[in-house]
Design a protein around this motif. Structure first.
Motif, PDB file in Angstrom:
ATOM      1  N   SER A   1       0.906  -1.349   0.092  1.00 15.56           N
ATOM      2  CA  SER A   1       0.026  -0.020  -0.007  1.00 15.56           C
ATOM      3  C   SER A   1       0.829   1.235   0.036  1.00 15.56           C
ATOM      4  CB  SER A   1      -0.889  -0.116   1.213  1.00 15.56           C
ATOM      5  OG  SER A   1      -0.369  -0.231   2.253  1.00 15.56           O
ATOM      6  N   ARG A   2       1.810   1.330   0.741  1.00 14.38           N
ATOM      7  CA  ARG A   2       2.744   2.425   0.826  1.00 14.38           C
ATOM      8  C   ARG A   2       3.443   2.696  -0.353  1.00 14.38           C
ATOM      9  NH1 ARG A   2       7.151   2.489   5.846  1.00 14.38           N
ATOM     10  NH2 ARG A   2       7.547   0.705   4.371  1.00 14.38           N
ATOM     11  N   THR A   3       3.916   1.591  -1.002  1.00 15.08           N
ATOM     12  CA  THR A   3       4.748   1.828  -2.291  1.00 15.08           C
ATOM     13  C   THR A   3       3.915   2.319  -3.460  1.00 15.08           C
ATOM     14  OG1 THR A   3       6.174   0.054  -1.856  1.00 15.08           O
ATOM     15  CG2 THR A   3       6.148   0.336  -3.930  1.00 15.08           C
ATOM     16  N   LEU A   4       2.665   1.714  -3.575  1.00 13.80           N
ATOM     17  CA  LEU A   4       1.904   2.196  -4.754  1.00 13.80           C
ATOM     18  C   LEU A   4       1.434   3.609  -4.284  1.00 13.80           C
ATOM     19  CD1 LEU A   4      -0.470  -0.938  -4.839  1.00 13.80           C
ATOM     20  CD2 LEU A   4       1.294  -0.435  -6.421  1.00 13.80           C
ATOM     21  N   GLU A   5       1.162   3.861  -3.133  1.00 17.15           N
ATOM     22  CA  GLU A   5       0.713   5.424  -2.887  1.00 17.15           C
ATOM     23  C   GLU A   5       1.798   6.357  -3.370  1.00 17.15           C
ATOM     24  OE1 GLU A   5      -2.129   7.008  -2.253  1.00 17.15           O
ATOM     25  OE2 GLU A   5      -3.212   5.174  -1.646  1.00 17.15           O
ATOM     26  N   THR A   6       3.147   5.990  -2.864  1.00 18.89           N
ATOM     27  CA  THR A   6       4.340   6.973  -3.177  1.00 18.89           C
ATOM     28  C   THR A   6       4.826   6.890  -4.608  1.00 18.89           C
ATOM     29  OG1 THR A   6       5.869   5.458  -2.326  1.00 18.89           O
ATOM     30  CG2 THR A   6       4.785   6.827  -0.695  1.00 18.89           C
ATOM     31  N   SER A   7       4.423   5.965  -5.329  1.00 13.42           N
ATOM     32  CA  SER A   7       5.281   5.801  -6.662  1.00 13.42           C
ATOM     33  C   SER A   7       4.153   5.589  -7.873  1.00 13.42           C
ATOM     34  CB  SER A   7       5.965   4.608  -6.764  1.00 13.42           C
ATOM     35  OG  SER A   7       7.272   4.779  -5.790  1.00 13.42           O
ATOM     36  N   TYR A   8       3.053   6.053  -7.318  1.00 12.30           N
ATOM     37  CA  TYR A   8       1.662   5.872  -8.433  1.00 12.30           C
ATOM     38  C   TYR A   8       2.063   6.425  -9.805  1.00 12.30           C
ATOM     39  CZ  TYR A   8      -2.869   5.481 -10.231  1.00 12.30           C
ATOM     40  OH  TYR A   8      -3.971   5.386 -11.072  1.00 12.30           O
ATOM     41  N   ARG A   9       2.391   7.790  -9.469  1.00  9.43           N
ATOM     42  CA  ARG A   9       2.658   8.740 -10.571  1.00  9.43           C
ATOM     43  C   ARG A   9       3.901   8.141 -11.502  1.00  9.43           C
ATOM     44  NH1 ARG A   9      -2.205  10.258 -11.754  1.00  9.43           N
ATOM     45  NH2 ARG A   9      -3.243  11.684 -10.219  1.00  9.43           N
ATOM     46  N   ALA A  10       4.910   7.659 -11.142  1.00  7.72           N
ATOM     47  CA  ALA A  10       6.044   7.057 -11.475  1.00  7.72           C
ATOM     48  C   ALA A  10       5.703   5.842 -12.169  1.00  7.72           C
ATOM     49  CB  ALA A  10       7.271   6.995 -10.574  1.00  7.72           C
ATOM     50  N   PHE A  11       4.777   5.039 -11.662  1.00  9.56           N
ATOM     51  CA  PHE A  11       4.568   3.769 -12.351  1.00  9.56           C
ATOM     52  C   PHE A  11       3.514   4.275 -13.531  1.00  9.56           C
ATOM     53  CE2 PHE A  11       4.511   1.035  -8.271  1.00  9.56           C
ATOM     54  CZ  PHE A  11       6.062   1.405  -8.333  1.00  9.56           C
ATOM     55  N   GLU A  12       2.645   5.161 -13.390  1.00 14.56           N
ATOM     56  CA  GLU A  12       2.076   5.883 -14.731  1.00 14.56           C
ATOM     57  C   GLU A  12       3.194   6.080 -15.808  1.00 14.56           C
ATOM     58  OE1 GLU A  12      -2.331   7.930 -13.662  1.00 14.56           O
ATOM     59  OE2 GLU A  12      -0.280   8.895 -13.476  1.00 14.56           O
ATOM     60  N   SER A  13       4.079   6.658 -15.552  1.00 17.55           N
ATOM     61  CA  SER A  13       5.000   7.042 -16.453  1.00 17.55           C
ATOM     62  C   SER A  13       5.857   5.948 -17.231  1.00 17.55           C
ATOM     63  CB  SER A  13       6.113   8.243 -15.989  1.00 17.55           C
ATOM     64  OG  SER A  13       5.338   9.172 -15.360  1.00 17.55           O
ATOM     65  N   THR A  14       6.225   5.021 -16.138  1.00 14.31           N
ATOM     66  CA  THR A  14       6.724   3.671 -16.575  1.00 14.31           C
ATOM     67  C   THR A  14       6.103   3.090 -17.747  1.00 14.31           C
ATOM     68  OG1 THR A  14       8.227   3.817 -14.373  1.00 14.31           O
ATOM     69  CG2 THR A  14       7.986   1.650 -15.835  1.00 14.31           C
ATOM     70  N   LEU A  15       4.816   2.925 -17.437  1.00 12.93           N
ATOM     71  CA  LEU A  15       4.072   1.948 -18.342  1.00 12.93           C
ATOM     72  C   LEU A  15       3.622   2.743 -19.519  1.00 12.93           C
ATOM     73  CD1 LEU A  15       1.376   1.133 -15.646  1.00 12.93           C
ATOM     74  CD2 LEU A  15       3.046  -0.507 -16.761  1.00 12.93           C
ATOM     75  N   SER A  16       3.378   4.128 -19.328  1.00  9.69           N
ATOM     76  CA  SER A  16       3.249   4.836 -20.692  1.00  9.69           C
ATOM     77  C   SER A  16       4.194   4.981 -21.754  1.00  9.69           C
ATOM     78  CB  SER A  16       2.821   6.371 -20.140  1.00  9.69           C
ATOM     79  OG  SER A  16       1.618   6.534 -19.506  1.00  9.69           O
ATOM     80  N   ALA A  17       5.591   4.998 -20.957  1.00 11.11           N
ATOM     81  CA  ALA A  17       6.890   4.697 -21.944  1.00 11.11           C
ATOM     82  C   ALA A  17       7.214   3.251 -22.299  1.00 11.11           C
ATOM     83  CB  ALA A  17       8.259   5.448 -20.784  1.00 11.11           C
TER      84      ALA A  17
ATOM     85  N   GLN B   1      -7.744  -2.446  -1.353  1.00  9.56           N
ATOM     86  CA  GLN B   1      -7.641  -1.022  -1.867  1.00  9.56           C
ATOM     87  C   GLN B   1      -6.313  -0.950  -2.877  1.00  9.56           C
ATOM     88  OE1 GLN B   1      -9.040   1.798  -1.909  1.00  9.56           O
ATOM     89  NE2 GLN B   1      -7.405   3.032  -2.748  1.00  9.56           N
ATOM     90  N   SER B   2      -5.510  -1.656  -2.677  1.00 12.92           N
ATOM     91  CA  SER B   2      -4.116  -1.977  -3.374  1.00 12.92           C
ATOM     92  C   SER B   2      -4.548  -2.449  -4.848  1.00 12.92           C
ATOM     93  CB  SER B   2      -3.048  -2.573  -2.786  1.00 12.92           C
ATOM     94  OG  SER B   2      -2.283  -2.103  -1.707  1.00 12.92           O
ATOM     95  N   LEU B   3      -5.592  -3.272  -4.869  1.00 13.93           N
ATOM     96  CA  LEU B   3      -5.944  -4.048  -6.028  1.00 13.93           C
ATOM     97  C   LEU B   3      -6.892  -3.037  -6.567  1.00 13.93           C
ATOM     98  CD1 LEU B   3      -6.878  -7.636  -4.752  1.00 13.93           C
ATOM     99  CD2 LEU B   3      -5.070  -6.850  -6.285  1.00 13.93           C
TER     100      LEU B   3
ATOM    101  N   LEU C   1      -4.456  -0.493  -8.254  1.00 16.23           N
ATOM    102  CA  LEU C   1      -3.789  -1.181  -9.595  1.00 16.23           C
ATOM    103  C   LEU C   1      -4.817  -1.497 -10.664  1.00 16.23           C
ATOM    104  CD1 LEU C   1      -1.844  -3.949  -7.870  1.00 16.23           C
ATOM    105  CD2 LEU C   1      -0.675  -2.062  -9.106  1.00 16.23           C
ATOM    106  N   ARG C   2      -6.098  -1.455 -10.449  1.00 16.38           N
ATOM    107  CA  ARG C   2      -7.107  -1.454 -11.620  1.00 16.38           C
ATOM    108  C   ARG C   2      -7.339  -0.109 -12.174  1.00 16.38           C
ATOM    109  NH1 ARG C   2      -9.910  -5.469  -8.436  1.00 16.38           N
ATOM    110  NH2 ARG C   2     -11.067  -3.895  -7.255  1.00 16.38           N
ATOM    111  N   ARG C   3      -7.158   1.027 -11.514  1.00 19.58           N
ATOM    112  CA  ARG C   3      -7.177   2.271 -11.741  1.00 19.58           C
ATOM    113  C   ARG C   3      -5.868   2.605 -12.607  1.00 19.58           C
ATOM    114  NH1 ARG C   3      -6.806   7.090  -7.534  1.00 19.58           N
ATOM    115  NH2 ARG C   3      -5.419   8.331  -8.797  1.00 19.58           N
ATOM    116  N   LEU C   4      -4.937   2.180 -12.013  1.00 19.89           N
ATOM    117  CA  LEU C   4      -3.493   2.410 -12.925  1.00 19.89           C
ATOM    118  C   LEU C   4      -3.502   1.727 -14.208  1.00 19.89           C
ATOM    119  CD1 LEU C   4      -0.676   3.321 -12.727  1.00 19.89           C
ATOM    120  CD2 LEU C   4       0.095   1.377 -11.724  1.00 19.89           C
ATOM    121  N   HIS C   5      -4.206   0.546 -14.237  1.00 15.86           N
ATOM    122  CA  HIS C   5      -4.243  -0.119 -15.685  1.00 15.86           C
ATOM    123  C   HIS C   5      -5.214   0.726 -16.407  1.00 15.86           C
ATOM    124  CE1 HIS C   5      -5.133  -2.951 -18.623  1.00 15.86           C
ATOM    125  NE2 HIS C   5      -4.069  -3.628 -18.213  1.00 15.86           N
TER     126      HIS C   5
END
Length: 249
Positions: A105-121, A159-161, A164-168
């Motif tokens: 939960s903590r990792t997904l909250e703090t790195s959510y935007r960075a993960f968006e960028s990683t996936l988009s790239a 909540q993490s799941l 992650l659905r939202r991130l996808h």
């Protein structure tokens, strides 16, 4: 892992493309020479090009090995009481990420935007969580005085799941999510998977310890068998876990 499975994984992950290109050119020129189709001069030029690629790859590999040896000269694995200071920065900059933990939960909250960028790239992210419906022993594997109750941990995982659905939905890309009913023995950040600069940060889950579960330690290729031991465990955990279906668009 079979040779063909390894080749398929490398090609999908765009790894070792120079090696496969060299193999293709070498086989192609051999066939052309055997059937006497192409002029000898052109075949020799192709052979020289192949040798140049091989020499460049050997030089790059030697350089990386020397750098890893220097990095590992400090005395092997070191146990820490917390995560390395640069772990988040390294994770946010990685193009191939594999994370494992109870809820993350903590990792997904703090790195959510960075993960968006990683996936988009075009990067790849794999997430392994504990199944929220798993036995209590799996849900409470991180046992410490301040740890939430089992039902609260289950809510964290759900909540993490949802996150992650939202991130996808928002970023798409190569996001894979799996869950396991097996009690995880450790949490993990595996970054730059299958590259020479791969980092495998492991957090052992401790019993009845205040603060962060520990010890924490970071492994690289310079750590040899220890790196391979945890890398192999991580991949076996992934292979034995259950995929979470991607949300429908």
């Amino acid at each position: 892992m079979t040779v063909w499975r390894r080749v398929g994984r490398d090609l999908r992950g765009r790894r070792n493309l120079d090696v496969y290109a060299t193999i293709a050119v070498a086989l192609g020129t051999s066939v052309l020479a055997a059937v006497d189709v192409a002029p000898t001069g052109k075949i020799m030029a192709a052979v020289l090009a192949v040798l140049a690629v091989l020499a460049f790859s050997a030089l790059a590999t030697r350089t990386m090995v020397e750098e890893l040896a220097r990095a590992g000269a400090g005395g092997g694995v070191r146990f820490l009481s917390d995560f390395p200071d640069d772990l988040k920065e390294r994770r946010d900059g990685s193009a191939d990420i594999y994370l494992a933990g109870v809820s993350l939960s903590r990792t997904l909250e703090t790195s959510y935007r960075a993960f968006e960028s990683t996936l988009s790239a075009g990067g790849r992210i794999r997430i392994l969580l504990t199944d929220p419906d798993a036995d209590e022993s799996a849900v409470t594997t991180q046992n410490r005085p301040t740890r939430p109750r089992p039902d609260e941990v289950r809510d964290e995982i759900r909540q993490s799941l949802r996150l992650l659905r939202r991130l996808h939905t928002e970023a798409g890309g190569r996001l894979e999510v799996r869950t396991t009913r097996t009690a995880l023995k450790f949490g993990m950040n595996y970054l730059d998977v299958d590259k020479a600069n791969a980092l495998l940060c492991v957090q052992l889950y401790s019993f009845d310890v205040s603060g962060e579960s520990r010890p924490v330690f970071a492994l690289t290729l310079a750590d040899g068998s220890w790196f391979e031991t945890f890398r192999e465990q991580a991949e076996r955990m992934w292979d034995s876990s259950q995929p979470v279906p991607a949300p429908r668009s």
